[in-house]
Design a protein around this motif. Structure first.
Motif, PDB file in Angstrom:
ATOM      1  N   LEU A 145      93.378  42.400  21.733  1.00 56.69           N
ATOM      2  CA  LEU A 145      92.221  42.480  20.829  1.00 56.69           C
ATOM      3  C   LEU A 145      92.131  41.254  19.923  1.00 56.69           C
ATOM      4  CD1 LEU A 145      92.381  46.269  19.808  1.00 56.69           C
ATOM      5  CD2 LEU A 145      90.801  45.185  21.435  1.00 56.69           C
ATOM      6  N   ASN A 146      93.294  40.757  19.484  1.00 58.77           N
ATOM      7  CA  ASN A 146      93.309  39.540  18.652  1.00 58.77           C
ATOM      8  C   ASN A 146      92.694  38.358  19.402  1.00 58.77           C
ATOM      9  OD1 ASN A 146      94.678  41.049  16.749  1.00 58.77           O
ATOM     10  ND2 ASN A 146      96.679  40.116  17.146  1.00 58.77           N
ATOM     11  N   GLY A 147      93.034  38.239  20.686  1.00 56.94           N
ATOM     12  CA  GLY A 147      92.499  37.142  21.500  1.00 56.94           C
ATOM     13  C   GLY A 147      90.991  37.223  21.642  1.00 56.94           C
ATOM     14  N   ILE A 148      90.490  38.423  21.826  1.00 56.29           N
ATOM     15  CA  ILE A 148      89.035  38.608  21.949  1.00 56.29           C
ATOM     16  C   ILE A 148      88.330  38.197  20.665  1.00 56.29           C
ATOM     17  CG2 ILE A 148      87.233  40.374  22.214  1.00 56.29           C
ATOM     18  CD1 ILE A 148      89.256  41.862  24.093  1.00 56.29           C
ATOM     19  N   ALA A 149      88.937  38.551  19.512  1.00 62.31           N
ATOM     20  CA  ALA A 149      88.357  38.167  18.216  1.00 62.31           C
ATOM     21  C   ALA A 149      88.328  36.646  18.055  1.00 62.31           C
ATOM     22  CB  ALA A 149      89.154  38.809  17.079  1.00 62.31           C
TER      23      ALA A 149
END
Length: 410
Positions: A346-350
């Protein structure tokens, strides 16, 4: 006036082999969106992996180094903008462009700041901290001069923007921050790719001809045994185009350290892997492999150099480590713990959606380019350092090139 961009490339872009190839296709799309016609020139030979530019309505021309035939071609093309894909191309052809097309806007896409990468390499290979003197290499002097001879420089990393403006006092009027330009990731993306439970093994990826990538593989070889000891079922699949003989010699089935060569389908490889490892010891710019891992929802481990300029104040797509021991520990944790893994994803998507979505940067860049094109004379008067470098530095390059052309009977 017809909007015509001429790109002078070191190589024909290979988007599936290098981040630089992907970057070039992003730039082409940016200018085509603003209705520029595009011609691509290179003295390199095409490979089977070169992007089929002709199918994208791009005129392609093979050119020769130190040949006066270039002058005739560039005069015939009459571009409104000329883009050099590295400072070495500006050195080779910049003076010819200035003579034949004095009113064309000259842009340098730095790819990454080469003198920064060189300084870090020097310090790394001497096993010491970087000092200011490391920056001031011959590469620095050449690149700094080329940047000033151009009307605009595209800078891919925020860190490099800061280094150029604050440490080296480069005027912001000749700089434009332009990172990787990608599509945003949709909300239901994680439901469309394989979950944690269906993935296995570690992956590393990177063109073997790029020295920092080779050093990264050597780092992996050093710490792999400790990871393997904790995770006996795991393997490390090392992908990269142009795998060298010395790279092939690291292949070891028993250790689960597997040199796989070129990844023919990056999506398949990334979607089946659990964690990407990138203990990058030095380098510059932005790391295409780490951006791609975020785009595919694949958590990664890297170093501060690897993550530089990418995440701002957002949490990383996995872990940023500082020591070999920490790298091993975090690799094991990320591989085993689904909660940590999902949060990393999820951090990467953000990071992709907030810092690399192309709509955040396209308008600013094209607006600046078109403004400079319309006010070029005034812009060059203010860039007086550029005039100095144009006058001094290129005299030697120009006459060496003319001598070679004469010697070749051209």
């Amino acid at each position: 006036m017809q909007k015509h961009l001429v790109i002078i490339g070191t190589v024909w872009p290979e988007p599936n082999s290098t981040a630089a190839g992907s970057r070039m296709l992003q730039l082409i799309a940016l200018f085509q969106k603003d209705n520029y016609s595009i011609s691509f020139l290179s003295s390199a030979k095409k490979s089977e992996f070169s992007s089929p530019l002709e199918s994208q309505d791009i005129d392609c021309y093979s050119i020769e180094l130190n040949e006066d035939s270039f002058d005739t071609l560039i005069q015939t093309l009459q571009p409104s903008i000329i883009l050099f894909d590295r400072f070495m191309m500006e050195e080779q052809y910049g003076w010819r462009v200035a003579e034949q097309c004095p009113d064309a806007l000259r842009i340098l896409d730095t790819e990454d700041v080469h003198f920064l990468r060189k300084a870090r390499e020097t310090a790394y290979k001497q096993n010491r901290e970087l000092v200011f003197e490391d920056y001031l290499s011959d590469v620095f002097k050449r690149e700094f001069a080329a940047m000033h001879r151009c009307d605009l420089n595209l800078i891919i990393s925020e860190y490099e923007m800061e280094l150029l403006t604050e440490t080296f006092q480069v005027n912001t009027s000749i700089l434009q921050y332009l990172p990787f330009l990608v599509e945003p990731i949709s909300e239901n993306f994680t439901n469309e790719i394989p979950p944690f439970s269906q993935r296995s093994h570690f992956i590393s990826i990177g063109n073997f001809l790029h020295e920092p990538n080779w050093q990264t593989v050597l780092q992996l070889k050093k710490c792999w045994k400790s990871i393997k000891k904790a995770l006996p079922e795991a393997e490390l699949h090392v992908y990269g185009s142009y795998a060298t003989q010395k790279a092939q010699q690291l292949h070891n089935e028993k250790e689960g350290f597997l040199i796989k060569g070129r990844a023919l389908d990056v999506a398949t490889v990334f979607n089946s892997s659990k964690v990407l490892l990138a203990p990058i010891p030095y380098g510059a710019g932005l790391k295409g492999k780490l951006l791609e891992s975020m785009q595919f929802g694949l958590p990664n481990l890297t170093t501060e150099i690897g993550a530089e300029g990418m995440h701002g104040n957002l949490n990383w797509n996995g872990f940023i480590t500082q020591t070999e021991e920490e790298f091993v520990q975090k690799a094991i944790a990320l591989y085993q713990n689904e909660v940590i893994w999902k949060q990393a994803q999820l951090n990467g998507i953000a990071i992709i959606n907030q810092r690399f979505t192309k709509t955040l940067f396209e308008t600013d860049c094209i607006t600046k380019v078109n403004h400079l094109n319309q006010h070029l004379k005034q812009h060059r008067l203010q860039n007086f350092l550029g005039q100095v470098f144009q006058h001094q530095t290129l005299q030697s390059t120009k006459y060496m090139s003319k001598w070679i052309a004469l010697k070749n009977g051209n």
